[in-house]
Design a protein around this motif. Sequence first.
Motif, PDB file in Angstrom:
ATOM      1  N   GLN A 166       0.842  -1.185   0.000  1.00 55.15           N
ATOM      2  CA  GLN A 166       0.000   0.000   0.000  1.00 55.15           C
ATOM      3  C   GLN A 166       0.878   1.236   0.000  1.00 55.15           C
ATOM      4  O   GLN A 166       1.864   1.305   0.736  1.00 55.15           O
ATOM      5  CB  GLN A 166      -0.908   0.008   1.218  1.00 55.15           C
ATOM      6  N   ASN A 185      -3.286   0.715  -3.795  1.00 54.55           N
ATOM      7  CA  ASN A 185      -2.651  -0.564  -3.509  1.00 54.55           C
ATOM      8  C   ASN A 185      -1.810  -0.932  -4.710  1.00 54.55           C
ATOM      9  O   ASN A 185      -2.153  -0.606  -5.845  1.00 54.55           O
ATOM     10  CB  ASN A 185      -3.712  -1.633  -3.283  1.00 54.55           C
ATOM     11  N   MET A 199      -8.210  -2.792  -3.044  1.00 58.49           N
ATOM     12  CA  MET A 199      -7.487  -3.870  -2.396  1.00 58.49           C
ATOM     13  C   MET A 199      -8.021  -5.236  -2.821  1.00 58.49           C
ATOM     14  O   MET A 199      -7.248  -6.166  -3.043  1.00 58.49           O
ATOM     15  CB  MET A 199      -7.556  -3.751  -0.870  1.00 58.49           C
TER      16      MET A 199
END
Length: 130
Positions: free
Chosen positions: A64, A81, A100
Motif C-alpha cells: 500500500q 494498492n 485492495m
Amino acid sequence: MKGHYQFEAAAGDRQDENLVRVDFNTARAVEKVRYGKNYLFYEGGIRKWLYVYYKDIVWAYRRQGDIYGKLGYVGGNPDINNLMIVTRDKKRIGIPVEKMENVLKGLDIIHARNAFVDIGYTKEKEARYL
C-alpha cells in the motif's frame, strides 16, 4: 480490446509474440491488469503492454502506498494498492491497482497459474528473493 498493440517482456526472456497476442486477447481484465492463461499484462505506455510469464514470478504481494525504484521515489499514493511481483531475475515490479480486493483477486489468479509462487510479504521473503 481492439487495435494493434506492442508487447514487451517486463522481465525474463521475450516470448513468441503470436502466443503473447493470443493470450492477451483472451485475458481477463481486472482494473488495468490483464490476466491471461500464461502471462500477466499491464500497461507500459501508449498502445504498449508489458507482460510477465507466470512461471517467471517467484514472489507476489500487496503493498500500500508509495513505490521506490532503483533510482529513488517513483511515485504513489497512500490510498493506492500495488500488486508487487518479483521475478526469477530479481526484478521487482509494482503495478498500481485502486481496490485492495482487486489486488487480492490478482494474487489468487497468479497463484492459480503458478502454484510455486510465494504469496505475501515478510522481511525474510524480501531477503530471500531480492
